[in-house]
Design a protein around this motif. Structure first.
Motif, PDB file in Angstrom:
ATOM      1  N   UNK A 169       0.836  -1.201   0.000  1.00  0.00           N
ATOM      2  CA  UNK A 169       0.000   0.000   0.000  1.00  0.00           C
ATOM      3  C   UNK A 169       0.874   1.255   0.000  1.00  0.00           C
ATOM      4  N   UNK A 170       1.941   1.264   0.782  1.00  0.00           N
ATOM      5  CA  UNK A 170       2.874   2.387   0.822  1.00  0.00           C
ATOM      6  C   UNK A 170       3.509   2.610  -0.552  1.00  0.00           C
ATOM      7  N   UNK A 171       3.961   1.522  -1.206  1.00  0.00           N
ATOM      8  CA  UNK A 171       4.582   1.644  -2.537  1.00  0.00           C
ATOM      9  C   UNK A 171       3.586   2.236  -3.538  1.00  0.00           C
ATOM     10  N   UNK A 172       2.335   1.834  -3.426  1.00  0.00           N
ATOM     11  CA  UNK A 172       1.310   2.352  -4.324  1.00  0.00           C
ATOM     12  C   UNK A 172       1.145   3.865  -4.143  1.00  0.00           C
ATOM     13  N   UNK A 173       1.142   4.324  -2.892  1.00  0.00           N
ATOM     14  CA  UNK A 173       1.029   5.759  -2.614  1.00  0.00           C
ATOM     15  C   UNK A 173       2.255   6.496  -3.146  1.00  0.00           C
ATOM     16  N   UNK A 174       3.444   5.948  -2.949  1.00  0.00           N
ATOM     17  CA  UNK A 174       4.672   6.566  -3.462  1.00  0.00           C
ATOM     18  C   UNK A 174       4.614   6.687  -4.982  1.00  0.00           C
ATOM     19  N   UNK A 175       4.130   5.646  -5.647  1.00  0.00           N
ATOM     20  CA  UNK A 175       4.003   5.681  -7.112  1.00  0.00           C
ATOM     21  C   UNK A 175       2.991   6.737  -7.559  1.00  0.00           C
ATOM     22  N   UNK A 176       1.884   6.870  -6.834  1.00  0.00           N
ATOM     23  CA  UNK A 176       0.890   7.890  -7.166  1.00  0.00           C
ATOM     24  C   UNK A 176       1.482   9.290  -7.015  1.00  0.00           C
ATOM     25  N   UNK A 177       2.242   9.515  -5.956  1.00  0.00           N
ATOM     26  CA  UNK A 177       2.889  10.819  -5.745  1.00  0.00           C
ATOM     27  C   UNK A 177       3.841  11.121  -6.894  1.00  0.00           C
ATOM     28  N   UNK A 178       4.624  10.121  -7.294  1.00  0.00           N
ATOM     29  CA  UNK A 178       5.567  10.305  -8.400  1.00  0.00           C
ATOM     30  C   UNK A 178       4.825  10.633  -9.694  1.00  0.00           C
ATOM     31  N   UNK A 179       3.701   9.975  -9.937  1.00  0.00           N
ATOM     32  CA  UNK A 179       2.902  10.258 -11.138  1.00  0.00           C
ATOM     33  C   UNK A 179       2.350  11.670 -11.110  1.00  0.00           C
ATOM     34  N   UNK A 180       1.876  12.126  -9.947  1.00  0.00           N
ATOM     35  CA  UNK A 180       1.343  13.486  -9.821  1.00  0.00           C
ATOM     36  C   UNK A 180       2.441  14.523 -10.058  1.00  0.00           C
ATOM     37  N   UNK A 181       3.607  14.276  -9.504  1.00  0.00           N
ATOM     38  CA  UNK A 181       4.725  15.203  -9.716  1.00  0.00           C
ATOM     39  C   UNK A 181       5.112  15.262 -11.196  1.00  0.00           C
ATOM     40  N   UNK A 183       3.145  14.632 -13.714  1.00  0.00           N
ATOM     41  CA  UNK A 183       2.057  15.317 -14.431  1.00  0.00           C
ATOM     42  C   UNK A 183       2.158  16.821 -14.254  1.00  0.00           C
ATOM     43  N   UNK A 184       2.553  17.294 -13.040  1.00  0.00           N
ATOM     44  CA  UNK A 184       2.723  18.726 -12.796  1.00  0.00           C
ATOM     45  C   UNK A 184       3.830  19.307 -13.657  1.00  0.00           C
ATOM     46  N   UNK A 185       4.898  18.521 -13.842  1.00  0.00           N
ATOM     47  CA  UNK A 185       6.036  18.994 -14.645  1.00  0.00           C
ATOM     48  C   UNK A 185       5.648  19.123 -16.108  1.00  0.00           C
TER      49      UNK A 185
END
Length: 187
Positions: A169-181, A183-185
């Motif tokens: 679950x933690x890895x999934x959240x980390x991956x989502x954060x990376x995807x959001x970052x 997408x922002x870039x």
């Protein structure tokens, strides 16, 4: 537990079907009685590499079939391996493996009725059998199996399972954060 084994045209053996009773089974006999052929058949079912020289003289193919039964709690590692390999799960704890090696044409492997590869058979073989003899305990050389045996010995299955779920679950959240970052870039 091995329930049934059928061997046709393997080395000097023409045809034999064996049914095994529940519990411990010992195979004994004098030199040349066929104990090695039986081990060879189990090796083939677990994914051992082979060649056409094992086919009996005069035969066009050798066939080895095995039926294994696992209690529901014991079937879990086998079913997890089957699921990871994209193969049908055990029905009522039963695993069915069939391997055919022909003189002409490619070998055929079936696991629970599905056409399979040698790599899949080898991966699954690591879950249900370990050969013991001179130089044979291959599982002991695999880091993952060493950790699995240590965890089992320590009796930490429940905390380990909970940790693995929380870590995933933690890895999934980390991956989502990376995807959001990322997408922002792009914006």
């Amino acid at each position: 537990m091995l329930q049934f084994l059928k061997i046709e045209n393997l080395a000097l053996l023409d045809k034999v079907s064996l049914e095994f009773a529940e519990g411990f089974t010992a195979v004994t006999g004098e030199t040349g009685a066929g104990k090695s052929v039986l081990l060879g058949a189990l090796g083939l079912l677990s994914g051992a590499r082979t060649d056409k020289t094992l086919i009996s003289k005069g035969a066009e193919q050798l066939t080895v079939e095995g039926v294994l039964w696992f209690a529901q709690d014991k079937a879990t590692p086998v079913n997890q391996a089957l699921d990871a390999l994209g193969l049908p799960l055990c029905e009522e704890g039963t695993l069915i493996i069939r391997r055919v090696i022909t003189r002409k044409g490619p070998p055929r492997i079936q696991i629970n009725g599905a056409v399979s590869t040698l790599a899949q058979l080898q991966a699954l073989g690591g879950e249900w059998i370990d050969f013991h003899g001179p130089g044979e305990p291959q599982k002991l050389f695999q880091e993952g199996k060493q950790l699995e045996m240590l965890d089992l010995f320590c009796g930490i299955e429940a905390p380990l399972t909970r940790y693995q779920k929380e870590f995933a679950a933690w890895r999934e959240i980390v991956n989502e954060i990376a995807e959001l970052r990322h997408a922002e870039q792009l914006d």
